[in-house]
Write a protein that holds these residues in place. Structure first.
Motif, PDB file in Angstrom:
ATOM      1  N   LYS A  26      -9.918   1.281  -1.908  1.00  0.00           N
ATOM      2  CA  LYS A  26      -8.708   1.323  -0.979  1.00  0.00           C
ATOM      3  C   LYS A  26      -8.105   2.579  -1.743  1.00  0.00           C
ATOM      4  O   LYS A  26      -7.557   3.549  -0.873  1.00  0.00           O
ATOM      5  N   ASN A  27      -8.029   2.907  -3.057  1.00  0.00           N
ATOM      6  CA  ASN A  27      -7.284   3.807  -3.502  1.00  0.00           C
ATOM      7  C   ASN A  27      -7.849   5.174  -3.311  1.00  0.00           C
ATOM      8  O   ASN A  27      -6.902   6.225  -3.504  1.00  0.00           O
ATOM      9  N   VAL A  28      -8.994   5.337  -2.737  1.00  0.00           N
ATOM     10  CA  VAL A  28      -9.410   6.834  -2.465  1.00  0.00           C
ATOM     11  C   VAL A  28      -9.011   6.976  -1.048  1.00  0.00           C
ATOM     12  O   VAL A  28      -9.345   8.146  -0.668  1.00  0.00           O
ATOM     13  N   LEU A  29      -8.473   6.113  -0.298  1.00  0.00           N
ATOM     14  CA  LEU A  29      -8.393   6.520   1.056  1.00  0.00           C
ATOM     15  C   LEU A  29      -6.874   7.022   1.413  1.00  0.00           C
ATOM     16  O   LEU A  29      -5.892   7.067   0.462  1.00  0.00           O
ATOM     17  N   ASP A  30      -6.820   8.038   2.479  1.00  0.00           N
ATOM     18  CA  ASP A  30      -5.470   8.482   2.747  1.00  0.00           C
ATOM     19  C   ASP A  30      -4.784   7.538   3.216  1.00  0.00           C
ATOM     20  O   ASP A  30      -5.104   6.520   3.543  1.00  0.00           O
ATOM     21  N   GLU A  31      -3.481   7.885   3.796  1.00  0.00           N
ATOM     22  CA  GLU A  31      -2.575   6.807   4.137  1.00  0.00           C
ATOM     23  C   GLU A  31      -3.000   6.253   5.653  1.00  0.00           C
ATOM     24  O   GLU A  31      -3.216   4.922   5.924  1.00  0.00           O
ATOM     25  N   LYS A  32      -3.764   6.903   6.514  1.00  0.00           N
ATOM     26  CA  LYS A  32      -4.266   6.332   7.684  1.00  0.00           C
ATOM     27  C   LYS A  32      -5.530   5.327   7.413  1.00  0.00           C
ATOM     28  O   LYS A  32      -5.543   4.524   8.027  1.00  0.00           O
ATOM     29  N   GLY A  33      -6.220   5.981   6.387  1.00  0.00           N
ATOM     30  CA  GLY A  33      -7.414   4.987   6.056  1.00  0.00           C
ATOM     31  C   GLY A  33      -7.040   3.762   5.258  1.00  0.00           C
ATOM     32  O   GLY A  33      -7.602   2.893   5.732  1.00  0.00           O
TER      33      GLY A  33
END
Length: 198
Positions: A26-33
């Motif tokens: 989850k930490n590599v995702l952008d805000e929408k992700g």
């Protein structure tokens, strides 16, 4: 034959979602992700809870049993879609042991060339959308993205200028209180129509 990338059974679809959640950082995702990740996680919980607690209605079981021709019920969705998690488990409970209905799921965003044939040309691709086909591939019905009462609630809240967060909160509160009753009514109407036209 449908020109699609991957079709999932309901169990495969839940497995796909579970695997994605377990393997995604989850930490590599952008805000929408991150937001979609959280929705997907919550939706698995919703889906499993409904599957575990819902009791089939005998009158709807009887209607399903009157369908005596092979059909495909194709669901267009994504695992982050809250309306899917609040509706598909109910439908699947009815069809899981039926030989005449092949219940399959396709991911909307992987199959846009196909699925765009089944959305209104308003730019919106609201999901889930359930499409019924006979054995020759002729379309029998469309349903979605949510029961009409829930849809009217969303429209009303939007017309009042409510924010999306509040709309989602009130929508899922409605689902929790309704416990599939409106969906059952709409399923019964679809099934009665299919039986009359058979």
């Amino acid at each position: 034959k449908f020109n699609l990338n991957t079709m999932y059974t309901y169990a495969q679809y839940l497995g796909y979602s579970e695997m994605k959640i377990n393997n995604l950082n989850k930490n590599v995702l952008d805000e929408k992700g991150k937001m979609l990740f959280d929705y997907s996680k919550l939706n698995l919980v919703r889906s499993f809870r409904i599957q575990k607690t819902y009791k089939l209605k005998p009158e709807i079981v009887d209607l399903f049993n009157k369908i005596d021709e092979k059909q495909i019920w194709l669901v267009i969705t994504e695992d982050w879609c809250g309306d899917s998690a609040q509706n598909l488990p109910y439908i699947y409970k009815y069809v899981e042991n039926l030989n005449n209905i092949d219940f399959r799921i396709v991911l909307r965003d992987d199959n846009l060339n196909f699925v765009d044939n089944y959305f209104n040309h308003t730019g919106a691709r609201s999901i889930p959308r359930i499409l019924g086909f006979n054995s020759l591939g002729n379309e029998l019905f469309r349903w979605g993205p949510r029961p009409k009462v829930a849809n009217n609630l969303v429209k009303q809240l939007k017309s009042e200028g409510k924010e999306k967060t509040l709309i989602n909160e009130k929508l899922h509160l409605w689902y929790g209180r309704n416990k599939g009753r409106e969906l059952e009514n709409e399923l019964a109407a679809i099934l009665n129509s299919l039986i009359r036209n058979n």
